[in-house]
Design a protein around this motif. Structure first.
Motif, PDB file in Angstrom:
ATOM      1  N   VAL A  33       0.858  -1.183   0.000  1.00 22.01           N
ATOM      2  CA  VAL A  33       0.000   0.000   0.000  1.00 22.01           C
ATOM      3  C   VAL A  33       0.894   1.233   0.000  1.00 22.01           C
ATOM      4  O   VAL A  33       1.785   1.357   0.843  1.00 22.01           O
ATOM      5  CB  VAL A  33      -0.915   0.036   1.246  1.00 22.01           C
ATOM      6  N   THR A  34       0.667   2.149  -0.922  1.00 24.49           N
ATOM      7  CA  THR A  34       1.459   3.372  -1.013  1.00 24.49           C
ATOM      8  C   THR A  34       0.545   4.582  -0.950  1.00 24.49           C
ATOM      9  O   THR A  34      -0.489   4.638  -1.627  1.00 24.49           O
ATOM     10  CB  THR A  34       2.258   3.419  -2.327  1.00 24.49           C
ATOM     11  N   ASP A  35       0.904   5.547  -0.105  1.00 21.50           N
ATOM     12  CA  ASP A  35       0.192   6.824  -0.034  1.00 21.50           C
ATOM     13  C   ASP A  35       0.769   7.744  -1.101  1.00 21.50           C
ATOM     14  O   ASP A  35       1.863   8.281  -0.950  1.00 21.50           O
ATOM     15  CB  ASP A  35       0.364   7.427   1.369  1.00 21.50           C
ATOM     16  N   THR A  36       0.044   7.907  -2.206  1.00 23.81           N
ATOM     17  CA  THR A  36       0.533   8.741  -3.312  1.00 23.81           C
ATOM     18  C   THR A  36      -0.008  10.159  -3.245  1.00 23.81           C
ATOM     19  O   THR A  36       0.233  10.964  -4.153  1.00 23.81           O
ATOM     20  CB  THR A  36       0.141   8.119  -4.664  1.00 23.81           C
ATOM     21  N   ALA A  47       5.010   7.277   1.281  1.00 25.69           N
ATOM     22  CA  ALA A  47       5.512   6.094   1.980  1.00 25.69           C
ATOM     23  C   ALA A  47       4.671   4.860   1.638  1.00 25.69           C
ATOM     24  O   ALA A  47       3.519   4.963   1.209  1.00 25.69           O
ATOM     25  CB  ALA A  47       5.517   6.324   3.481  1.00 25.69           C
ATOM     26  N   SER A  48       5.263   3.691   1.863  1.00 29.63           N
ATOM     27  CA  SER A  48       4.592   2.423   1.575  1.00 29.63           C
ATOM     28  C   SER A  48       4.692   1.486   2.770  1.00 29.63           C
ATOM     29  O   SER A  48       5.593   1.613   3.607  1.00 29.63           O
ATOM     30  CB  SER A  48       5.226   1.734   0.353  1.00 29.63           C
ATOM     31  N   THR A  49       3.786   0.559   2.846  1.00 26.30           N
ATOM     32  CA  THR A  49       3.861  -0.547   3.793  1.00 26.30           C
ATOM     33  C   THR A  49       3.252  -1.755   3.116  1.00 26.30           C
ATOM     34  O   THR A  49       2.640  -1.642   2.049  1.00 26.30           O
ATOM     35  CB  THR A  49       3.136  -0.221   5.115  1.00 26.30           C
ATOM     36  N   SER A  50       3.423  -2.913   3.717  1.00 22.94           N
ATOM     37  CA  SER A  50       2.882  -4.114   3.087  1.00 22.94           C
ATOM     38  C   SER A  50       2.328  -5.064   4.136  1.00 22.94           C
ATOM     39  O   SER A  50       2.690  -5.018   5.308  1.00 22.94           O
ATOM     40  CB  SER A  50       3.954  -4.817   2.256  1.00 22.94           C
ATOM     41  N   PHE A  51       1.428  -5.912   3.690  1.00 26.65           N
ATOM     42  CA  PHE A  51       0.921  -7.001   4.510  1.00 26.65           C
ATOM     43  C   PHE A  51       0.816  -8.236   3.620  1.00 26.65           C
ATOM     44  O   PHE A  51       0.894  -8.152   2.385  1.00 26.65           O
ATOM     45  CB  PHE A  51      -0.435  -6.660   5.139  1.00 26.65           C
TER      46      PHE A  51
END
Length: 598
Positions: free
Chosen positions: A517-520, A570-574
């Protein structure tokens, strides 16, 4: 007298190759149990002791970073959900809520804590025995079989379906409490008759019972699936696995085979078994020994070797110790990774051996090829769902070793390799990072030390890894490039989010996936919820780094407590593990907080 300084030839550094193009098994995780009252001891301790024990075992930054918990389904008086015998096998049973049996001897409480604090959702359970009234010996201990199985005749009739319903109810109770079990198993070390909870089932009887348990769980509406058989050692594992494989119904419902390491260590691939295999209990029993390297079978160094051999020799998808915590009054020996004595908590070298693996090899990681010309190095490597690579090196020699590492097929050509050291003076201690350049880095591993290199990409990262080949030695090989799927939603004008979905491994009837998931947008996200719909019949069974629920084909994933805040850009993943029957096509459109993403 003139003393001449002796000169030595310059020795070339050893070479090691990490090859991401060759893949082996998918890693579900690492863990322990808090069965037989250990969880209740922690639950009844002070808040500060509770927090420290949980952190030592499950924190991915200060502790071992464990990601799994194994429960006991108790049949003991005062601890069982079915305290009294129904009038007959078909009569309606009277089940107790978990709250009335001390939160399942503290196990439910423990599961809730590690989920809330550390995002751990892989909790599974094994029954040591069926309730006494369902067995040939009318007792929970001293062996006995389930009435109604071949060779186990009882005057009260067959309790086979009733026992399956009992296990289903236990799983339903956890699901209702918000902690659904990933798997449930009907037995533990079924070759043994012991003075504590035990039940003896032959391999054929085990397969016969799964013929009933499998359909019972499949029709329950629960996500919990069947695992078996918690055998005493790898020698017994082959006997039970062969019996299940020979029974087409049992084989179709048994998604994971589990075994212990007592009578025979898991050092070779389980013959004839095609689904994942886990080692789910193992320890030693001498007086408490917390040492890293004292030459004993309880030392951290020895357990680092066990984990390495299990992952690379047996292609294990999970590796668990027996107890996470123990106390002096509850044996106080090496059955635990840490010792809880009042308010004093003592960790062991075994705990930190687990940390070097579990902290940095996250659920959904895939083992990749790793080789070295130096036989003193126990070397293995893993590619995580977020693209990072963990290289774990145990130097069994009495001198330090400098190694040149070459990365191929990993997608990483530049970045950093951060060493994490465990030895006689360091407990999973982060060291100074070394640069990765042109896909290589050089680092020195101290003598008799375990070191994990956490490799993260930099600006020179390649956009795709080399085509993947499947190692023929692996019984649970991951997907090849042609089977791997990657999808993202179509572009939407003004979208402020981006979601990328990747199938990271795949096998008949199962898969793992990673979602980034990236907040663009220009503003930070304070919490996020991702939504998507499967185009096929996939079902999510276990997730990490997010709370995932599913209704029909629609999946909703909400951030964990530690990854909800995303700065702009920023990005994160699950990730998650799932099953499929007729279709495993990936989703193609996604939302974040209800907004369609690009």
């Amino acid at each position: 007298m003139v003393v001449l300084g002796m000169t030595h030839p310059a020795y070339a550094a050893d070479a090691a190759t990490i090859n991401g193009s060759t893949t082996y098994q998918t890693i579900s995780g690492f863990g322990a149990s808090e069965a037989f009252g250990e969880a209740q001891t922690v639950m009844n301790a002070s808040s500060s002791v509770q927090q420290q024990v949980l952190a030592d075992l499950y924190s991915p930054t200060t502790g071992a970073g464990l990601t799994m918990l194994r429960n006991e389904v108790s049949a003991d008086s005062g601890s069982t959900i079915e305290p009294t015998a129904p009038s007959s096998p078909s009569a309606t049973p009277a089940y107790l809520p978990l709250s009335s049996i001390n939160q399942d001897a503290g196990q439910l409480w423990f599961a809730q804590q590690i989920k809330a604090d550390y995002g751990v959702t892989n909790v599974f359970a094994d029954a040591w025995s069926a309730p006494a009234f369902m067995k040939t010996n009318d007792a929970t201990d001293n062996g006995g079989a389930v009435c109604g199985l071949t060779g186990a005749t009882c005057s009260s009739g067959s309790w086979v379906q009733a026992y399956a319903n009992y296990l289903k109810q236990y799983a339903a109770d956890y699901s209702a409490a918000g902690d659904p079990l990933t798997y449930i198993g009907p037995e533990n070390e079924a070759n043994l008759s012991t003075s504590y909870d035990s039940m003896q089932l032959t391999p054929a009887q085990t397969a016969q019972f799964i013929d009933t348990l499998g359909p019972t769980m499949a029709s329950s509406g629960l996500s919990t699936q069947v695992e078996c058989c918690a055998t005493e050692g790898w020698d017994y594992a082959s006997q039970y696995a062969s019996a299940i494989e020979a029974d087409s119904t049992a084989a179709s419902y048994t998604k994971v085979f589990t075994s212990h390491g007592y009578t025979s260590a898991p050092t070779s691939v389980l013959s004839g078994w095609s689904n994942p295999a886990w080692e789910t209990e193992w320890s030693t029993f001498e007086t408490w020994d917390p040492a890293w390297d004292d030459g004993t079978d309880a030392s951290g160094f020895t357990w680092a070797q066990h984990i390495y051999q299990g992952l690379t020799g047996a292609n294990l998808g999970a590796f668990l110790y027996w107890w996470g915590s123990t106390t002096p009054s509850e044996n106080g020996d090496n059955e635990g990774l840490l010792l809880l004595n009042g308010s004093t908590i003592t960790t062991s070298g075994r705990l930190w051996a687990f940390a070097n693996y579990s902290r940095y090899i996250r659920p959904g990681a895939v083992r990749i090829a790793a080789s070295s010309g130096n036989s003193a190095l126990d070397l293995s490597a893993y590619k995580n769902p977020d693209g990072s690579v963990a290289v774990v090196v145990l130097n069994t020699a009495s001198s330090a070793d400098t190694v040149n590492y070459a990365l191929t097929g990993t997608g990483i050509t530049s970045g950093t390799a951060t060493p994490v050291l465990t030895d006689a003076s360091a407990d999973a201690t982060t060291q100074s990072a070394v640069p990765v350049s042109a896909g290589t880095f050089t680092a020195t591993v101290p003598a008799r030390a375990l070191e994990t290199f956490v490799i993260t990409p930099g600006g020179g990262t390649s956009t795709s890894a080399s085509p993947t080949t499947t190692a023929t030695a692996s019984p649970t090989a991951t997907a090849t490039a042609s089977a791997s799927a990657s999808a993202s939603a179509s572009a939407t004008a003004g979208a402020t989010c981006s979601v990328t979905y990747q199938t990271t491994s795949q096998w008949t009837g199962g898969f793992t996936a990673n979602v980034t998931v990236t907040d663009t947008g220009s503003a930070a996200l304070d919490g996020w919820t991702v939504g998507f719909t499967f185009p096929g019949d996939q079902k999510v069974t276990n997730a990490w780094n997010a709370t995932v629920s599913q209704s029909g084909e629609t999946v909703t994933a909400t951030n964990a407590s530690y990854n909800g805040s995303l700065a702009a850009g920023a990005s994160t993943s699950f990730g998650f593990q799932g099953t499929w029957t007729s279709s495993d096509s990936p989703p193609t459109s996604f939302t974040v907080d209800g907004n369609t993403c690009s």
